[in-house]
Scaffold this motif. Structure first.
Motif, PDB file in Angstrom:
ATOM      1  N   PRO B 303      37.918 -56.479 -34.802  1.00 11.73           N
ATOM      2  CA  PRO B 303      38.100 -56.731 -33.363  1.00 11.73           C
ATOM      3  C   PRO B 303      36.784 -56.607 -32.581  1.00 11.73           C
ATOM      4  O   PRO B 303      36.594 -57.303 -31.584  1.00 11.73           O
ATOM      5  CB  PRO B 303      39.097 -55.663 -32.917  1.00 11.73           C
ATOM      6  CG  PRO B 303      39.419 -54.835 -34.100  1.00 11.73           C
ATOM      7  CD  PRO B 303      38.747 -55.371 -35.298  1.00 11.73           C
ATOM      8  N   VAL B 304      35.904 -55.707 -33.027  1.00 14.53           N
ATOM      9  CA  VAL B 304      34.627 -55.530 -32.331  1.00 14.53           C
ATOM     10  C   VAL B 304      33.779 -56.796 -32.468  1.00 14.53           C
ATOM     11  O   VAL B 304      33.115 -57.228 -31.517  1.00 14.53           O
ATOM     12  CB  VAL B 304      33.867 -54.295 -32.876  1.00 14.53           C
ATOM     13  CG1 VAL B 304      32.479 -54.202 -32.254  1.00 14.53           C
ATOM     14  CG2 VAL B 304      34.663 -53.033 -32.609  1.00 14.53           C
ATOM     15  N   VAL B 305      33.820 -57.413 -33.650  1.00 14.16           N
ATOM     16  CA  VAL B 305      33.087 -58.662 -33.864  1.00 14.16           C
ATOM     17  C   VAL B 305      33.657 -59.750 -32.950  1.00 14.16           C
ATOM     18  O   VAL B 305      32.922 -60.521 -32.329  1.00 14.16           O
ATOM     19  CB  VAL B 305      33.171 -59.081 -35.351  1.00 14.16           C
ATOM     20  CG1 VAL B 305      32.623 -60.491 -35.540  1.00 14.16           C
ATOM     21  CG2 VAL B 305      32.428 -58.087 -36.228  1.00 14.16           C
ATOM     22  N   ARG B 306      34.981 -59.800 -32.858  1.00  9.42           N
ATOM     23  CA  ARG B 306      35.643 -60.771 -31.991  1.00  9.42           C
ATOM     24  C   ARG B 306      35.174 -60.601 -30.538  1.00  9.42           C
ATOM     25  O   ARG B 306      34.964 -61.569 -29.811  1.00  9.42           O
ATOM     26  CB  ARG B 306      37.160 -60.551 -32.084  1.00  9.42           C
ATOM     27  CG  ARG B 306      37.997 -61.801 -32.061  1.00  9.42           C
ATOM     28  CD  ARG B 306      39.460 -61.447 -32.275  1.00  9.42           C
ATOM     29  NE  ARG B 306      39.786 -61.249 -33.670  1.00  9.42           N
ATOM     30  CZ  ARG B 306      40.058 -62.228 -34.520  1.00  9.42           C
ATOM     31  NH1 ARG B 306      40.014 -63.484 -34.112  1.00  9.42           N
ATOM     32  NH2 ARG B 306      40.343 -61.970 -35.781  1.00  9.42           N
ATOM     33  N   LEU B 307      35.016 -59.345 -30.139  1.00 10.98           N
ATOM     34  CA  LEU B 307      34.566 -59.033 -28.775  1.00 10.98           C
ATOM     35  C   LEU B 307      33.130 -59.526 -28.560  1.00 10.98           C
ATOM     36  O   LEU B 307      32.834 -60.193 -27.559  1.00 10.98           O
ATOM     37  CB  LEU B 307      34.648 -57.515 -28.574  1.00 10.98           C
ATOM     38  CG  LEU B 307      34.318 -56.968 -27.189  1.00 10.98           C
ATOM     39  CD1 LEU B 307      35.321 -57.456 -26.163  1.00 10.98           C
ATOM     40  CD2 LEU B 307      34.304 -55.441 -27.209  1.00 10.98           C
ATOM     41  N   ASN B 308      32.249 -59.201 -29.493  1.00 12.23           N
ATOM     42  CA  ASN B 308      30.854 -59.634 -29.358  1.00 12.23           C
ATOM     43  C   ASN B 308      30.734 -61.158 -29.435  1.00 12.23           C
ATOM     44  O   ASN B 308      29.874 -61.757 -28.800  1.00 12.23           O
ATOM     45  CB  ASN B 308      29.992 -58.974 -30.438  1.00 12.23           C
ATOM     46  CG  ASN B 308      29.826 -57.477 -30.194  1.00 12.23           C
ATOM     47  OD1 ASN B 308      29.913 -57.020 -29.062  1.00 12.23           O
ATOM     48  ND2 ASN B 308      29.618 -56.726 -31.254  1.00 12.23           N
ATOM     49  N   ARG B 309      31.626 -61.760 -30.214  1.00 13.80           N
ATOM     50  CA  ARG B 309      31.626 -63.223 -30.332  1.00 13.80           C
ATOM     51  C   ARG B 309      31.942 -63.853 -28.974  1.00 13.80           C
ATOM     52  O   ARG B 309      31.356 -64.880 -28.609  1.00 13.80           O
ATOM     53  CB  ARG B 309      32.649 -63.652 -31.383  1.00 13.80           C
ATOM     54  CG  ARG B 309      32.705 -65.161 -31.598  1.00 13.80           C
ATOM     55  CD  ARG B 309      33.770 -65.541 -32.622  1.00 13.80           C
ATOM     56  NE  ARG B 309      33.952 -66.984 -32.660  1.00 13.80           N
ATOM     57  CZ  ARG B 309      34.695 -67.672 -31.793  1.00 13.80           C
ATOM     58  NH1 ARG B 309      35.344 -67.041 -30.822  1.00 13.80           N
ATOM     59  NH2 ARG B 309      34.784 -68.982 -31.887  1.00 13.80           N
ATOM     60  N   ALA B 310      32.848 -63.229 -28.214  1.00 11.09           N
ATOM     61  CA  ALA B 310      33.229 -63.780 -26.903  1.00 11.09           C
ATOM     62  C   ALA B 310      32.011 -63.848 -25.975  1.00 11.09           C
ATOM     63  O   ALA B 310      31.862 -64.802 -25.204  1.00 11.09           O
ATOM     64  CB  ALA B 310      34.335 -62.931 -26.279  1.00 11.09           C
ATOM     65  N   VAL B 311      31.125 -62.828 -26.059  1.00 14.51           N
ATOM     66  CA  VAL B 311      29.903 -62.841 -25.254  1.00 14.51           C
ATOM     67  C   VAL B 311      29.047 -64.039 -25.658  1.00 14.51           C
ATOM     68  O   VAL B 311      28.566 -64.797 -24.798  1.00 14.51           O
ATOM     69  CB  VAL B 311      29.092 -61.537 -25.450  1.00 14.51           C
ATOM     70  CG1 VAL B 311      27.800 -61.597 -24.626  1.00 14.51           C
ATOM     71  CG2 VAL B 311      29.921 -60.331 -25.073  1.00 14.51           C
ATOM     72  N   ALA B 312      28.884 -64.237 -26.967  1.00 14.78           N
ATOM     73  CA  ALA B 312      28.043 -65.324 -27.474  1.00 14.78           C
ATOM     74  C   ALA B 312      28.635 -66.689 -27.086  1.00 14.78           C
ATOM     75  O   ALA B 312      27.904 -67.605 -26.700  1.00 14.78           O
ATOM     76  CB  ALA B 312      27.895 -65.210 -28.991  1.00 14.78           C
ATOM     77  N   VAL B 313      29.967 -66.800 -27.157  1.00  9.09           N
ATOM     78  CA  VAL B 313      30.625 -68.052 -26.756  1.00  9.09           C
ATOM     79  C   VAL B 313      30.349 -68.313 -25.277  1.00  9.09           C
ATOM     80  O   VAL B 313      30.072 -69.451 -24.871  1.00  9.09           O
ATOM     81  CB  VAL B 313      32.148 -67.993 -27.035  1.00  9.09           C
ATOM     82  CG1 VAL B 313      32.874 -69.163 -26.383  1.00  9.09           C
ATOM     83  CG2 VAL B 313      32.421 -67.960 -28.538  1.00  9.09           C
ATOM     84  N   GLY B 314      30.384 -67.265 -24.470  1.00 11.01           N
ATOM     85  CA  GLY B 314      30.094 -67.390 -23.044  1.00 11.01           C
ATOM     86  C   GLY B 314      28.691 -67.933 -22.799  1.00 11.01           C
ATOM     87  O   GLY B 314      28.471 -68.712 -21.869  1.00 11.01           O
TER      88      GLY B 314
END
Lengths: 135, 384
Positions: B303-314
């Motif tokens: 889940p932490v990776v998913r969270l950091n991925r959202a920043v990168a997608v942004g």
């Protein structure tokens, strides 16, 4: 992870057992209670989870700054503050579940008749180090 | 001619000497005490006598003698209890993978992460109990108990347990992440131990972890202001990044990736390398960063990776896309509100961002993060 276990004289949720003030227990009940608390701290030292503990005297004073060159203003002690902390113990444990288990164990300290007190203890997480790999 | 003792030399030799004793059949707990005793004697004697020509042999001899003495007195005690103690015959000094054995033993799956970290720092890292206690801000007596329980666990588990590199790497990663909290530089210590491990095994993940550590460590000077306040990646002075360390990290990563056995540390290092490579936050190859996060998700589903991925997608596709990615992330994660606040601010919703930064500050797990998030909330709060 470090947690602070706070023991309150007053405040917090309603007591489960009304055990009356310690001064009105039988001496051997007081000894059993104090002994339990001491053994609990010793067990935590042996398990490598103990950080520190202090008991606090009840008579505290509120103090504040009152302007340049003026002496501090004091207020209290108050006989009937809503919340009064009796003491604290700092533990360093694997996770929150362990902190809760230890608080429950401490809450089972014996009261009158050797029965567990079911005393409420407040468990507060302590801020740790900011992880290096976060971004 | 008196000469100061080189602490690095002693620390490098610690796991090798202990490995020799364990391989000769000494029980782990007694052997570890014996090695600590030998290290103390080295500290006392070498400044006057000079460092021996073969310091490892000196330490092995002294540690073995200490072990035999301890085993004899233990044997005498046990004989009184009508049991037989055995002192193994000293066998040959084994080869260099004694250190590797020690890494495995100290990261034994029977140990909790906290215990494994403490034991690794002492038995593999050669730190004293006092130093480990100071690094983790607990009393020395508590740390001594933690280490001695961990040693008993390892001794009881024996030498034939599972040898999983993943748990060893996890322990080193935990040490690295604890950073710098006083007199012991745990990040530097983690790098030293991972470097040591990388010399002993050519598993690409070990090199991936070392690369990850170096790429993050290279940014250390720019990560905090002189007053200790956190500086986010986008605002860091990239001129202060340690370019030599970045270059070493990138080279390690490239040769690890060339082995074509991807793992989570290599993927994390790849993301860190993309940041290290960018002249500014805007010029970062965010599309590639997102691709690496996808790889990382496939490997870990964290889940932490998913969270950091959202920043990168942004960053790659705009704040609305980032918020859409965030919608699939568990909102109870500690840094969820912080990421949501950032993305809302980028999307122009300053009121929501201020509210979320406030909530994020309350959910922070360190004072540095809390203070940083509080400043962010204060920056967006309408001031009269």
């Amino acid at each position: 992870m470090k947690y602070l276990l706070l023991k309150h004289y007053r405040g917090g949720p309603e007591r489960v057992v009304d055990h009356g003030p310690l001064e009105e227990w039988r001496p051997e009940e007081v000894d059993a209670h104090v002994g339990y608390m001491r053994d609990f701290a010793r067990r935590l030292e042996e398990s490598g989870e103990f950080v520190g503990e202090q008991a606090l005297a009840p008579g505290g004073t509120f103090v504040r700054y009152d302007g340049e060159g003026r002496p501090p203003v004091t207020d209290g002690p108050f006989a009937e503050t809503k919340d009064l902390i009796a003491g604290w113990m700092m533990i360093d444990v694997e996770d929150e579940a362990r902190a809760h288990a230890l608080a429950a164990e401490l809450s089972a300290a014996p009261g009158p008749g050797g029965e567990p007190l079911h005393e409420w203890l407040e468990v507060r997480p302590v801020y740790g180090a900011a992880p290096t790999v976060a971004d | 001619m008196p000469a100061p003792v080189d602490p690095q030399l002693l620390r490098e030799l610690t796991p090798r000497v202990l490995g020799v004793l364990v391989r000769r059949g000494a029980d782990f707990a007694t052997a570890e005490d014996a090695v600590q005793e030998a290290l103390l004697r080295a500290w006392r004697r070498w400044p006057d006598d000079g460092t021996p020509d073969d310091p490892e042999a000196w330490l092995v001899t002294v540690a073995w003698r200490c072990f035999v003495d301890a085993a004899r007195s233990e044997g005498a005690r046990r004989r009184r209890e009508e049991q037989v103690a055995t002192i193994p015959e000293p066998g040959p000094v084994a080869a260099g993978d004694d250190t590797l054995l020690l890494h495995f033993l100290c990261a034994h799956p029977a140990l909790s992460p906290t215990s494994a970290v403490a034991l690794t720092l002492r038995a593999v890292g050669g730190l004293t109990t006092r130093e480990v206690a100071a690094a983790y801000l607990v009393p020395e007596a508590t740390m001594a108990q933690r280490i001695s329980r961990a040693k008993r666990t390892v001794a009881e588990a024996g030498l034939d347990g599972p040898r999983e590199l993943a748990t060893v790497l996890r322990v080193l990663y935990l040490v690295f992440n604890e950073g710098y909290s006083g007199e012991v530089d745990l990040a530097a210590e983690a790098i030293r131990l991972t470097r040591q491990l990388a010399r002993l095994t050519d598993e690409p993940e070990v090199h991936g972890l070392l690369a990850l550590m170096l790429l993050h460590h290279a940014r250390r000077a720019s990560r905090t202001r002189p007053d200790g306040a956190l500086v986010p990646l986008a605002e860091q002075d990239r001129g202060r990044w340690d370019t030599a360390m970045v270059a070493e990290g990138v080279a390690l990563l490239q040769s690890a990736l060339a082995r074509d056995r991807l793992g989570e540390y290599q993927a994390q290092a790849a993301i860190a390398a993309l940041h290290a490579d960018a002249p500014s936050a805007e010029e970062t190859d965010w599309v590639q960063v997102v691709e690496w996060y996808d790889e990382l998700l496939a490997l870990t589903d964290s889940p932490v990776v998913r969270l950091n991925r959202a920043v990168a997608v942004g960053e790659a596709d705009g704040a609305p896309a980032g918020l859409a990615a965030l919608a699939e992330v568990d909102p109870s994660l500690p840094r969820h509100d912080a990421v949501a606040a950032y993305l809302h601010e980028r999307a122009g919703d300053l009121a929501a961002a201020a509210r979320l930064y406030t909530a994020a500050a309350r959910a922070a797990t360190s004072t540095a993060e809390r203070d940083h998030l509080t400043r962010q909330a204060a920056r967006l709060h309408p001031h009269s």
